[in-house]
Design a protein around this motif. Structure first.
Motif, PDB file in Angstrom:
ATOM      1  N   LEU A 137       6.204 105.980 -32.950  1.00  0.00           N
ATOM      2  CA  LEU A 137       5.372 106.415 -33.204  1.00  0.00           C
ATOM      3  C   LEU A 137       5.757 106.643 -34.603  1.00  0.00           C
ATOM      4  O   LEU A 137       5.521 106.715 -36.091  1.00  0.00           O
ATOM      5  CB  LEU A 137       3.633 107.961 -33.059  1.00  0.00           C
ATOM      6  CG  LEU A 137       3.883 108.790 -33.563  1.00  0.00           C
ATOM      7  CD1 LEU A 137       2.794 107.991 -34.237  1.00  0.00           C
ATOM      8  CD2 LEU A 137       3.537 109.655 -33.073  1.00  0.00           C
ATOM      9  N   ALA A 138       6.781 107.653 -34.557  1.00  0.00           N
ATOM     10  CA  ALA A 138       8.130 108.146 -35.412  1.00  0.00           C
ATOM     11  C   ALA A 138       8.220 106.974 -36.147  1.00  0.00           C
ATOM     12  O   ALA A 138       8.369 107.051 -36.985  1.00  0.00           O
ATOM     13  CB  ALA A 138       9.051 108.934 -35.043  1.00  0.00           C
ATOM     14  N   VAL A 139       8.597 105.245 -35.382  1.00  0.00           N
ATOM     15  CA  VAL A 139       8.903 104.392 -36.639  1.00  0.00           C
ATOM     16  C   VAL A 139       8.114 104.080 -37.878  1.00  0.00           C
ATOM     17  O   VAL A 139       8.007 104.102 -38.181  1.00  0.00           O
ATOM     18  CB  VAL A 139       8.914 103.107 -35.664  1.00  0.00           C
ATOM     19  CG1 VAL A 139       8.926 102.093 -36.954  1.00  0.00           C
ATOM     20  CG2 VAL A 139      10.289 103.275 -35.141  1.00  0.00           C
ATOM     21  N   TYR A 140       6.712 103.976 -36.952  1.00  0.00           N
ATOM     22  CA  TYR A 140       5.393 103.949 -37.755  1.00  0.00           C
ATOM     23  C   TYR A 140       5.044 105.083 -38.539  1.00  0.00           C
ATOM     24  O   TYR A 140       4.922 104.571 -40.238  1.00  0.00           O
ATOM     25  CB  TYR A 140       3.423 104.144 -36.861  1.00  0.00           C
ATOM     26  CG  TYR A 140       2.640 103.666 -37.540  1.00  0.00           C
ATOM     27  CD1 TYR A 140       1.995 102.541 -37.521  1.00  0.00           C
ATOM     28  CD2 TYR A 140       2.074 104.839 -37.923  1.00  0.00           C
ATOM     29  CE1 TYR A 140       1.475 102.068 -37.722  1.00  0.00           C
ATOM     30  CE2 TYR A 140       0.607 104.544 -38.767  1.00  0.00           C
ATOM     31  CZ  TYR A 140       0.519 103.401 -39.338  1.00  0.00           C
ATOM     32  OH  TYR A 140      -0.876 103.294 -39.686  1.00  0.00           O
ATOM     33  N   ARG A 141       5.452 106.938 -38.488  1.00  0.00           N
ATOM     34  CA  ARG A 141       4.936 107.493 -39.389  1.00  0.00           C
ATOM     35  C   ARG A 141       5.933 107.245 -40.387  1.00  0.00           C
ATOM     36  O   ARG A 141       5.846 107.514 -41.608  1.00  0.00           O
ATOM     37  CB  ARG A 141       4.891 108.453 -39.248  1.00  0.00           C
ATOM     38  CG  ARG A 141       3.741 108.648 -38.026  1.00  0.00           C
ATOM     39  CD  ARG A 141       3.697 110.468 -37.268  1.00  0.00           C
ATOM     40  NE  ARG A 141       2.982 111.384 -38.609  1.00  0.00           N
ATOM     41  CZ  ARG A 141       1.970 111.882 -37.872  1.00  0.00           C
ATOM     42  NH1 ARG A 141       1.245 111.423 -37.501  1.00  0.00           N
ATOM     43  NH2 ARG A 141       1.899 112.836 -39.171  1.00  0.00           N
ATOM     44  N   SER A 142       7.422 107.133 -40.067  1.00  0.00           N
ATOM     45  CA  SER A 142       8.790 106.874 -41.448  1.00  0.00           C
ATOM     46  C   SER A 142       8.303 105.989 -41.893  1.00  0.00           C
ATOM     47  O   SER A 142       8.169 106.000 -43.098  1.00  0.00           O
ATOM     48  CB  SER A 142       9.542 106.588 -40.561  1.00  0.00           C
ATOM     49  OG  SER A 142      10.970 106.193 -41.230  1.00  0.00           O
ATOM     50  N   ALA A 148       7.390 113.958 -39.906  1.00  0.00           N
ATOM     51  CA  ALA A 148       7.338 113.576 -38.696  1.00  0.00           C
ATOM     52  C   ALA A 148       6.376 114.005 -37.279  1.00  0.00           C
ATOM     53  O   ALA A 148       5.510 115.174 -38.191  1.00  0.00           O
ATOM     54  CB  ALA A 148       8.722 113.857 -38.313  1.00  0.00           C
ATOM     55  N   CYS A 149       5.675 113.905 -36.780  1.00  0.00           N
ATOM     56  CA  CYS A 149       5.181 114.194 -35.557  1.00  0.00           C
ATOM     57  C   CYS A 149       5.666 113.592 -34.437  1.00  0.00           C
ATOM     58  O   CYS A 149       5.644 113.158 -33.556  1.00  0.00           O
ATOM     59  CB  CYS A 149       4.020 113.505 -35.984  1.00  0.00           C
ATOM     60  SG  CYS A 149       2.458 114.540 -34.349  1.00  0.00           S
ATOM     61  N   ILE A 345       7.868  94.936 -25.257  1.00  0.00           N
ATOM     62  CA  ILE A 345       7.359  93.125 -26.073  1.00  0.00           C
ATOM     63  C   ILE A 345       8.676  93.857 -26.397  1.00  0.00           C
ATOM     64  O   ILE A 345       9.591  94.559 -26.830  1.00  0.00           O
ATOM     65  CB  ILE A 345       6.583  93.556 -26.353  1.00  0.00           C
ATOM     66  CG1 ILE A 345       6.254  94.408 -26.635  1.00  0.00           C
ATOM     67  CG2 ILE A 345       5.563  92.875 -24.849  1.00  0.00           C
ATOM     68  CD1 ILE A 345       4.479  94.317 -27.706  1.00  0.00           C
ATOM     69  N   THR A 346       8.848  92.348 -27.865  1.00  0.00           N
ATOM     70  CA  THR A 346      10.605  92.817 -28.451  1.00  0.00           C
ATOM     71  C   THR A 346       9.959  94.096 -29.646  1.00  0.00           C
ATOM     72  O   THR A 346       8.298  93.598 -30.493  1.00  0.00           O
ATOM     73  CB  THR A 346      10.025  91.865 -29.515  1.00  0.00           C
ATOM     74  OG1 THR A 346      10.088  90.150 -28.658  1.00  0.00           O
ATOM     75  CG2 THR A 346      11.344  91.162 -30.246  1.00  0.00           C
ATOM     76  N   ALA A 347      10.438  94.684 -29.530  1.00  0.00           N
ATOM     77  CA  ALA A 347      10.345  95.726 -30.425  1.00  0.00           C
ATOM     78  C   ALA A 347      10.332  95.856 -31.535  1.00  0.00           C
ATOM     79  O   ALA A 347      10.925  94.529 -32.221  1.00  0.00           O
ATOM     80  CB  ALA A 347      11.612  96.976 -30.579  1.00  0.00           C
ATOM     81  N   GLY A 348       8.437  96.147 -32.682  1.00  0.00           N
ATOM     82  CA  GLY A 348       8.688  95.373 -34.024  1.00  0.00           C
ATOM     83  C   GLY A 348       7.269  95.350 -34.460  1.00  0.00           C
ATOM     84  O   GLY A 348       6.602  96.257 -33.492  1.00  0.00           O
ATOM     85  N   TRP A 349       6.686  95.165 -35.585  1.00  0.00           N
ATOM     86  CA  TRP A 349       5.741  95.567 -35.963  1.00  0.00           C
ATOM     87  C   TRP A 349       4.789  94.300 -35.768  1.00  0.00           C
ATOM     88  O   TRP A 349       4.822  93.327 -35.626  1.00  0.00           O
ATOM     89  CB  TRP A 349       5.320  95.149 -37.548  1.00  0.00           C
ATOM     90  CG  TRP A 349       6.374  96.285 -37.784  1.00  0.00           C
ATOM     91  CD1 TRP A 349       7.247  96.638 -38.294  1.00  0.00           C
ATOM     92  CD2 TRP A 349       6.085  98.309 -38.031  1.00  0.00           C
ATOM     93  NE1 TRP A 349       8.142  98.520 -38.491  1.00  0.00           N
ATOM     94  CE2 TRP A 349       6.732  98.232 -39.066  1.00  0.00           C
ATOM     95  CE3 TRP A 349       4.497  98.518 -38.510  1.00  0.00           C
ATOM     96  CZ2 TRP A 349       6.393 100.161 -39.681  1.00  0.00           C
ATOM     97  CZ3 TRP A 349       4.230  99.483 -38.119  1.00  0.00           C
ATOM     98  CH2 TRP A 349       5.083 100.321 -38.961  1.00  0.00           C
ATOM     99  N   TYR A 350       3.605  94.607 -35.142  1.00  0.00           N
ATOM    100  CA  TYR A 350       2.470  93.747 -34.619  1.00  0.00           C
ATOM    101  C   TYR A 350       1.032  94.072 -35.725  1.00  0.00           C
ATOM    102  O   TYR A 350       1.106  95.329 -35.665  1.00  0.00           O
ATOM    103  CB  TYR A 350       2.151  94.211 -32.989  1.00  0.00           C
ATOM    104  CG  TYR A 350       3.421  93.429 -32.376  1.00  0.00           C
ATOM    105  CD1 TYR A 350       3.030  92.439 -31.895  1.00  0.00           C
ATOM    106  CD2 TYR A 350       3.954  94.440 -31.958  1.00  0.00           C
ATOM    107  CE1 TYR A 350       4.244  91.739 -30.850  1.00  0.00           C
ATOM    108  CE2 TYR A 350       5.144  93.892 -31.170  1.00  0.00           C
ATOM    109  CZ  TYR A 350       5.210  92.899 -30.760  1.00  0.00           C
ATOM    110  OH  TYR A 350       6.260  92.028 -30.096  1.00  0.00           O
TER     111      TYR A 350
END
Length: 431
Positions: A137-142, A148-149, A345-350
């Motif tokens: 979630l931190a990656v998405y929001r950043s 930050a949440c 799974i592979t860490a990243g954007w889907y």
């Protein structure tokens, strides 16, 4: 039942965060950091995807998340991005689906997202544990410039179905995809809201229902549920045990198997959320929507319940029981949303689709609109605005064949696949 006020469990987001969100919106305008790309010639979106969860057995539910595995999404087709390369997590730096500012624009939420929701809590109810939920979630929001949440700042909390922060369920990679999707969509629509993740021990209705009750006990006035299964005679008992919470906006995915009903979306106490295909257009709105249907077995769910009593505020004439759905939002994987996930799974954007997208979106809109009135069932609120400019009426497309046209085919006004339509601002979801 515990009665600890939610303000003791979640630190209210203060004026400084509101100011931060306003600065973010000012800086990016109607387009966030991932959205400011040059428009190019359109390519028709067409994708393949994988289901995050398998078909459930009796007494159990499946999550409705759909992860794109190949093809070209609407977002990719509309932007000078990757030149149509299949979206995959190997490129962990760039999303390939719609982000927050796209959704704010599509649903008239830009102003509300900048200023509303502080102190409100959206609960996400899912099965099993996602150990990476907070970090992802931190990656998405950043990436999208959202504040930050975290557990540390009081915005985020993860608990088991009994409220424990330490004794959590076993991990499950499929449900972890669902959790990441739900958390990201709640964040996208209501950046200033607190988020409570309640993880059920398993995907049984008994455990998911216990988690539902825990979310309400902990003070959440908005609860999103992106799961479901076939209707059964047991569902009315589940209703009164788990989903009957007056004064709480409970949203539920309508299902992803095209025409046909799904529980708990058919519960008379929840807002059943259907799915659309969302695309940019040259209209004044700048967007267009049709019913999401990929095939005869894949698309948004709808229909007339076999068991549920029709609520007084639902007045369509052919279905004498509860009609599904009430409202809708984007769900087609070909016009999907960006999600960051790293567990199993592979860490990243889907890119994700399914009515798992639309349910947390609508929960977020309810949160932007304000705390529901005590004693009411917020599923009624959009009906009070039926046919007004507060809802985008979806009038084209179908999710299958049926004996009563509006059960499966979009029409002017109410129809099963999209309900009364999609949000245009927050008025239709206000208490």
């Amino acid at each position: 039942m515990r009665t600890t006020p939610p303000t003791r469990r979640f630190r209210r987001v203060g004026a400084a965060v509101v100011a931060t969100a306003a600065l973010v919106l000012t800086a990016f305008g109607s387009a966030g950091p991932a959205d400011a790309r040059t428009t190019v010639a359109k390519v028709t979106p067409s994708v393949t995807w994988a289901k995050a969860c398998s078909t459930p057995k009796a007494g159990y539910a499946a999550c409705n998340a759909k992860r794109v595995t190949g093809g070209v999404t609407e977002y990719m087709a509309d932007k000078a991005f990757k030149k149509g390369v299949t979206p995959k997590a190997a490129d962990a730096t760039t999303p390939s689906g719609f982000g927050p500012t796209n959704l704010w624009s599509a649903y008239g939420l830009t102003s509300a997202a900048a200023s509303n929701g502080a102190g409100e809590t959206i609960a996400i109810v899912d099965a099993y544990n996602d150990p990476n939920a907070e970090a992802d979630l931190a990656v998405y929001r950043s990436y999208y410039g959202l504040s930050a949440c975290t557990t540390a700042n009081g915005c985020f909390k993860k608990v088991s179905q009994t409220g424990s922060t330490t004794s959590l369920p076993a991990g499950n990679t499929g449900w972890a995809e669902e959790i990441s999707l739900d958390l990201d969509m709640a964040s996208a629509i209501c950046p200033l809201c607190n988020i409570l993740l309640v993880e059920a021990t398993s995907a049984s209705y008994a455990n998911l229902g216990t988690a539902e009750n825990e979310a309400v006990t902990l003070g959440a006035k908005f609860v999103s549920n992106s799961y479901g299964g076939s209707e059964s005679s047991a569902e009315t008992t589940y209703d009164t045990s788990y989903y009957k919470h007056a004064g709480v906006a409970i949203t539920v995915s309508s299902g992803d198997s095209a025409y046909g009903t799904e529980y708990p979306a058919t519960s008379q106490y929840v807002t059943a959320v259907g799915g659309t295909k969302l695309a940019t257009s040259s209209t004044t709105r700048g967007w267009t929507e049709t019913v999401w249907k990929t095939s005869s077995t894949e698309g948004t769910g709808s229909g007339c319940s076999s068991y549920e009593t029709k609520p007084s505020w639902q007045t369509d004439t052919s279905c004498t029981k509860r009609m599904e759905a009430d409202v809708s939002a984007v769900a087609d994987p070909a016009t999907g949303v960006s999600v960051y996930d790293s567990y199993g799974i592979t860490a990243g954007w889907y890119t994700f689709g399914g009515t798992s997208v639309s349910a947390p979106i609508i929960a977020g809109v309810y949160a932007l609109a304000g705390t529901p009135t005590s004693g009411t069932y917020p599923a009624q609120y959009p009906y009070d605005y039926a046919g007004t400019s507060s809802l985008n009426d979806v009038t084209s497309g179908n999710n299958g064949t049926c004996t009563v046209s509006y059960y499966c085919t979009a029409a002017t006004g109410y129809d099963g696949p999209t309900g009364w339509g999609t949000p245009e601002g927050i008025a239709a979801f206000a208490p």
